[in-house]
Motif scaffolding. Structure first.
Motif, mmCIF file in Angstrom:
data_model
loop_
_atom_site.group_PDB
_atom_site.id
_atom_site.type_symbol
_atom_site.label_atom_id
_atom_site.label_comp_id
_atom_site.label_asym_id
_atom_site.label_seq_id
_atom_site.Cartn_x
_atom_site.Cartn_y
_atom_site.Cartn_z
ATOM 1 N N ASN A 66 -23.240 33.274 25.647
ATOM 2 C CA ASN A 66 -24.217 33.071 24.632
ATOM 3 C C ASN A 66 -24.691 31.629 24.206
ATOM 4 O O ASN A 66 -25.030 31.293 23.104
ATOM 5 C CB ASN A 66 -23.682 33.956 23.555
ATOM 6 N N GLN A 67 -24.595 30.795 25.195
ATOM 7 C CA GLN A 67 -25.103 29.163 24.957
ATOM 8 C C GLN A 67 -26.106 28.995 25.962
ATOM 9 O O GLN A 67 -26.214 29.471 27.063
ATOM 10 C CB GLN A 67 -23.770 28.673 25.188
ATOM 11 N N PRO A 68 -26.768 27.975 25.800
ATOM 12 C CA PRO A 68 -27.968 27.537 26.543
ATOM 13 C C PRO A 68 -27.013 26.784 27.501
ATOM 14 O O PRO A 68 -25.916 26.241 27.369
ATOM 15 C CB PRO A 68 -28.858 26.514 25.947
ATOM 16 N N PRO A 69 -27.631 26.299 28.848
ATOM 17 C CA PRO A 69 -26.891 25.574 29.997
ATOM 18 C C PRO A 69 -26.628 24.326 29.216
ATOM 19 O O PRO A 69 -27.344 23.780 28.368
ATOM 20 C CB PRO A 69 -27.958 25.672 30.979
ATOM 21 N N MET A 70 -25.573 23.750 29.829
ATOM 22 C CA MET A 70 -25.137 22.569 29.299
ATOM 23 C C MET A 70 -24.565 21.547 30.710
ATOM 24 O O MET A 70 -24.543 22.204 31.685
ATOM 25 C CB MET A 70 -23.814 22.497 28.422
ATOM 26 N N THR A 71 -24.673 20.312 30.312
ATOM 27 C CA THR A 71 -24.040 19.501 31.453
ATOM 28 C C THR A 71 -22.535 19.543 31.828
ATOM 29 O O THR A 71 -21.915 20.072 30.944
ATOM 30 C CB THR A 71 -24.425 17.790 31.356
ATOM 31 N N CYS A 72 -22.130 19.158 32.883
ATOM 32 C CA CYS A 72 -20.742 19.215 33.251
ATOM 33 C C CYS A 72 -19.967 18.630 32.158
ATOM 34 O O CYS A 72 -18.823 18.844 32.076
ATOM 35 C CB CYS A 72 -20.704 18.769 34.642
ATOM 36 N N LYS A 73 -20.523 17.160 31.968
ATOM 37 C CA LYS A 73 -19.803 16.349 30.949
ATOM 38 C C LYS A 73 -19.609 17.112 29.539
ATOM 39 O O LYS A 73 -18.387 17.322 29.206
ATOM 40 C CB LYS A 73 -20.547 15.200 30.743
ATOM 41 N N GLU A 74 -20.892 17.775 29.030
ATOM 42 C CA GLU A 74 -20.433 18.708 27.743
ATOM 43 C C GLU A 74 -19.558 19.734 28.004
ATOM 44 O O GLU A 74 -18.641 19.946 27.307
ATOM 45 C CB GLU A 74 -21.834 19.057 27.705
ATOM 46 N N LEU A 75 -19.716 20.477 28.949
ATOM 47 C CA LEU A 75 -18.707 21.483 29.594
ATOM 48 C C LEU A 75 -17.267 21.058 29.420
ATOM 49 O O LEU A 75 -16.340 21.732 28.919
ATOM 50 C CB LEU A 75 -18.972 22.385 30.909
ATOM 51 N N GLY A 76 -16.925 19.773 30.016
ATOM 52 C CA GLY A 76 -15.735 19.541 30.280
ATOM 53 C C GLY A 76 -15.102 18.952 28.690
ATOM 54 O O GLY A 76 -13.834 19.216 28.720
ATOM 55 N N GLU A 77 -15.934 18.601 28.182
ATOM 56 C CA GLU A 77 -15.629 18.075 26.697
ATOM 57 C C GLU A 77 -15.470 19.177 25.723
ATOM 58 O O GLU A 77 -14.497 19.175 25.015
ATOM 59 C CB GLU A 77 -16.508 17.242 25.974
ATOM 60 N N LYS A 78 -15.925 20.391 25.984
ATOM 61 C CA LYS A 78 -15.644 21.597 25.194
ATOM 62 C C LYS A 78 -14.661 22.545 25.654
ATOM 63 O O LYS A 78 -13.929 23.221 24.835
ATOM 64 C CB LYS A 78 -16.962 22.582 25.360
ATOM 65 N N THR A 79 -14.300 22.484 27.042
ATOM 66 C CA THR A 79 -13.238 23.258 27.548
ATOM 67 C C THR A 79 -11.828 22.521 27.594
ATOM 68 O O THR A 79 -10.723 22.688 27.600
ATOM 69 C CB THR A 79 -13.496 23.470 29.033
ATOM 70 N N LEU A 80 -12.010 21.044 27.626
ATOM 71 C CA LEU A 80 -10.773 20.106 27.827
ATOM 72 C C LEU A 80 -9.993 20.486 29.162
ATOM 73 O O LEU A 80 -9.102 20.102 29.279
ATOM 74 C CB LEU A 80 -9.800 20.336 26.782
ATOM 75 N N VAL A 81 -10.996 20.744 30.200
ATOM 76 C CA VAL A 81 -10.421 20.929 31.500
ATOM 77 C C VAL A 81 -10.949 19.664 32.301
ATOM 78 O O VAL A 81 -11.849 18.994 32.115
ATOM 79 C CB VAL A 81 -11.246 22.117 32.330
ATOM 80 N N THR A 82 -9.867 19.196 33.099
ATOM 81 C CA THR A 82 -10.132 17.732 33.619
ATOM 82 C C THR A 82 -11.408 18.115 34.870
ATOM 83 O O THR A 82 -11.466 18.879 35.194
ATOM 84 C CB THR A 82 -8.889 17.421 34.384
ATOM 85 N N LYS A 83 -12.001 16.925 34.829
ATOM 86 C CA LYS A 83 -13.117 16.866 35.769
ATOM 87 C C LYS A 83 -12.671 17.466 37.297
ATOM 88 O O LYS A 83 -13.659 18.223 37.585
ATOM 89 C CB LYS A 83 -13.752 15.517 35.957
ATOM 90 N N GLY A 84 -11.769 17.007 37.734
ATOM 91 C CA GLY A 84 -11.128 17.544 39.273
ATOM 92 C C GLY A 84 -11.073 19.159 39.207
ATOM 93 O O GLY A 84 -11.532 19.673 39.957
ATOM 94 N N THR A 85 -10.510 19.930 38.108
ATOM 95 C CA THR A 85 -10.263 21.236 38.070
ATOM 96 C C THR A 85 -11.538 21.765 37.763
ATOM 97 O O THR A 85 -11.919 22.932 38.364
ATOM 98 C CB THR A 85 -9.080 21.418 36.972
ATOM 99 N N LEU A 86 -12.201 21.130 36.767
ATOM 100 C CA LEU A 86 -13.398 21.973 36.598
ATOM 101 C C LEU A 86 -14.469 21.937 37.788
ATOM 102 O O LEU A 86 -14.965 23.190 37.994
ATOM 103 C CB LEU A 86 -14.245 21.118 35.329
ATOM 104 N N THR A 87 -14.469 21.091 38.501
ATOM 105 C CA THR A 87 -15.436 20.982 39.623
ATOM 106 C C THR A 87 -15.144 22.204 40.586
ATOM 107 O O THR A 87 -15.874 23.101 41.097
ATOM 108 C CB THR A 87 -15.429 19.621 40.624
#
Length: 137
Positions: A43-64
């Motif tokens: 229910n959200q508009p698309p977001m950048t990977c950086k924004e998603l990482g900040e909101k989920t607190l998932v590390t960049k390597g795991t998130l990828t």
């Protein structure tokens, strides 16, 4: 070092939450990280990977890796960011949104079975205490 009992309580509380939450998420066919990403994008508009990482607190390597697996399953899509061609916008596909609409309310109902044991005042006290602890860091 009078903070050690507080630290132990915080860690054991997180572990208890994971022990309660993770089996339900797994029964929904997802990992905790996948659920976190889907719940954040739902229910959200698309977001950048950086924004998603900040909101989920998932590390960049795991998130990828998680994003690649969810994209392969047709749950999310990536598009070039029209405001910055160096980044991508990540959002749920129609299939992903339907999955969100199924799993998110189910998991909230599961969590509610535990949280309903606390009064509104107790929940506010816990929230205030956690916020206080977060702000010292």
């Amino acid at each position: 070092m009078n903070f050690l009992p507080t630290l132990r309580s915080l860690v054991s509380t997180y572990q208890a939450f994971e022990h309660y939450s993770a089996p339900n998420v797994k029964a929904l066919g997802l990992t905790m990280t996948q659920f976190d990403v889907i719940a954040t994008l739902g229910n959200q508009p698309p977001m950048t990977c950086k924004e998603l990482g900040e909101k989920t607190l998932v590390t960049k390597g795991t998130l990828t890796g998680v994003l690649e697996r969810l994209q392969t399953k047709g749950i999310l899509e990536r598009k070039i960011n029209p405001e910055d061609g160096r980044s991508q916008m990540i959002g749920l596909t129609e299939k992903g949104q339907k999955l969100f609409e199924k799993v998110f309310p189910e998991h909230l109902r599961h969590l509610d079975r535990a949280f309903k044991n606390l009064s509104a005042e107790q929940l506010k006290q816990v929230e205030d205490s956690l916020s206080l602890l977060k702000n010292i860091f």
